[in-house]
Design an enzyme around this catalytic site. Sequence first.
Site, PDB file in Angstrom:
ATOM      1  N   GLN A 259       0.810  -1.229   0.000  1.00  0.00           N
ATOM      2  CA  GLN A 259       0.000   0.000   0.000  1.00  0.00           C
ATOM      3  C   GLN A 259       0.840   1.275   0.000  1.00  0.00           C
ATOM      4  O   GLN A 259       0.290   2.369  -0.149  1.00  0.00           O
ATOM      5  CB  GLN A 259      -0.956   0.014   1.205  1.00  0.00           C
ATOM      6  CG  GLN A 259      -2.110  -0.986   1.076  1.00  0.00           C
ATOM      7  CD  GLN A 259      -3.113  -0.624  -0.022  1.00  0.00           C
ATOM      8  OE1 GLN A 259      -3.239   0.522  -0.433  1.00  0.00           O
ATOM      9  NE2 GLN A 259      -3.846  -1.623  -0.499  1.00  0.00           N
TER      10      GLN A 259
ATOM     11  N   CYS B 265     -10.520  -8.774  -1.260  1.00  0.00           N
ATOM     12  CA  CYS B 265     -11.075 -10.121  -1.324  1.00  0.00           C
ATOM     13  C   CYS B 265     -12.335 -10.264  -0.484  1.00  0.00           C
ATOM     14  O   CYS B 265     -13.126 -11.153  -0.715  1.00  0.00           O
ATOM     15  CB  CYS B 265     -10.028 -11.154  -0.911  1.00  0.00           C
ATOM     16  SG  CYS B 265      -9.419 -10.888   0.736  1.00  0.00           S
TER      17      CYS B 265
HETATM   18  C1  LIG Z   1      -1.414  -4.817   1.950  1.00  0.00           C
HETATM   19  C2  LIG Z   1      -1.640  -5.721   0.781  1.00  0.00           C
HETATM   20  N1  LIG Z   1      -0.849  -6.792   0.624  1.00  0.00           N
HETATM   21  C3  LIG Z   1      -0.991  -7.621  -0.422  1.00  0.00           C
HETATM   22  C4  LIG Z   1      -1.964  -7.417  -1.373  1.00  0.00           C
HETATM   23  C5  LIG Z   1      -2.093  -8.380  -2.520  1.00  0.00           C
HETATM   24  O1  LIG Z   1      -1.649  -7.820  -3.707  1.00  0.00           O
HETATM   25  P1  LIG Z   1      -2.055  -8.479  -5.142  1.00  0.00           P
HETATM   26  O2  LIG Z   1      -3.537  -8.347  -5.269  1.00  0.00           O
HETATM   27  O3  LIG Z   1      -1.302  -7.668  -6.149  1.00  0.00           O
HETATM   28  O4  LIG Z   1      -1.628  -9.887  -5.117  1.00  0.00           O
HETATM   29  C6  LIG Z   1      -2.812  -6.313  -1.246  1.00  0.00           C
HETATM   30  C7  LIG Z   1      -3.905  -6.086  -2.228  1.00  0.00           C
HETATM   31  O5  LIG Z   1      -5.057  -5.899  -1.877  1.00  0.00           O
HETATM   32  C8  LIG Z   1      -2.647  -5.435  -0.147  1.00  0.00           C
HETATM   33  O6  LIG Z   1      -3.425  -4.365   0.022  1.00  0.00           O
END
Ligand SMILES: Cc1ncc(COP(=O)(O)O)c(C=O)c1O
Length: 380
Positions: free
Chosen positions: A178, A329
């Site tokens: 983030q 998600c």
């Molecule tokens: C803090 C954090 N870590 C990991 C992710 C996962 O990233 P990605 O969707 O690119 O796999 C997200 C995405 O929502 C996130 O906000």
Amino acid sequence: MKIYFDNAATTALDERVLEAMLPYMRGHYGNPSSVHSPGREVRTAIEKARKKVAELLHASPSEIFFTSGGTEADNTAIFCGIESHGINHVITSPLEHHAVLHPIEELEKRGKVRLSLVEVSEQGQIDMDHLQTLLENNPNSFVSIMHANNEIGNINDIDAIGQLCKEHKAFFHSDTVQTVGHYTHILSETFVNATAGAGHKFHGPKGTGFLYLKKDRKIHPYILGGAQERNMRGGTENVYGIIGLAKALEIAYEEMSTHRKYIESLKVHFIQMLKENIPDVAFNGLSADLDASLYTVLNVSLPPSEDNRGMVLFNLDLQGIAASGGSACSSGAAVGSHVLRAINHNPERDSVRFSFSRFNTLEEIDYTVEKLKELYVGVH
Ligand SMILES: Cc1ncc(COP(=O)(O)O)c(C=O)c1O
């Protein structure tokens, strides 16, 4: 009106990024592993992208590994960092993204590690004394604590956490998904062994990311196959994705201070308008504290309301406003947020995460507050 306030989930692709990617979707289709000139041409472009990303983050190109996104980068750091260094104890926080919590919980379930959760305050602040005690009792641990929380926006002091990890010889992984592209990182000066980035969080393409791995503690690869990414990630590279990620990061850095100032002014206005128009409104975590939270995130706790209970995201969507209840998600699903549960959020109150980008406007905020007022105060 169509309003997009879910920029912590993903952002719109910048047109200039698309322009940079197009030649690699059309004419430049050689496989970067091939020795012929169409291949070598693409290899050169990938290495240029790596150099750019490394330069912006104050890292060495050999410390950047392109991945399919934040989740893969986090999983690689966790599974391979722990295994490669024979670590059997993990310290993390209950507020981490599932891309971190789930692989760690999986390792615990398989009996590979013991797990300690660091305590957090009701506002989601890491209890640094507790972290120190955990590290004193368990030197050589694997520590995973995010730079900034994707739901409540809290920013953690990763320099201080890194220092503690260094003193106790811990492997420190920080999920920086983030903050990459929104804040500057000087990775060469931060005691962190691994971080993660995702291109789609800063107006780059989806399905692109990187793992930063500091030179001094190498790990085994996560995906075995060809020799791509210096034997760390087999598989033909997502060439245009990599080109797009580097271009998006370059633009983000060039324009960071202007956009930051603008987005911050939107957030300030939103907080003020909510306080003026929605009685008993509150803010989760530190998200209303400008210095302690992401300028892109505001997590609003709405007053208890029979009419809107569990329906607020749906009701906002009916008005053309896209927001979220938690991480990408869980948005739309009634599972609730593990982050809000961990900070003792009152379940009588619905919460909405509004997250902003440079494409949002003051008018959109005024319209949203008006709609919230109609829903919660009943003024039609
Ligand atoms: C803090 C954090 N870590 C990991 C992710 C996962 O990233 P990605 O969707 O690119 O796999 C997200 C995405 O929502 C996130 O906000």
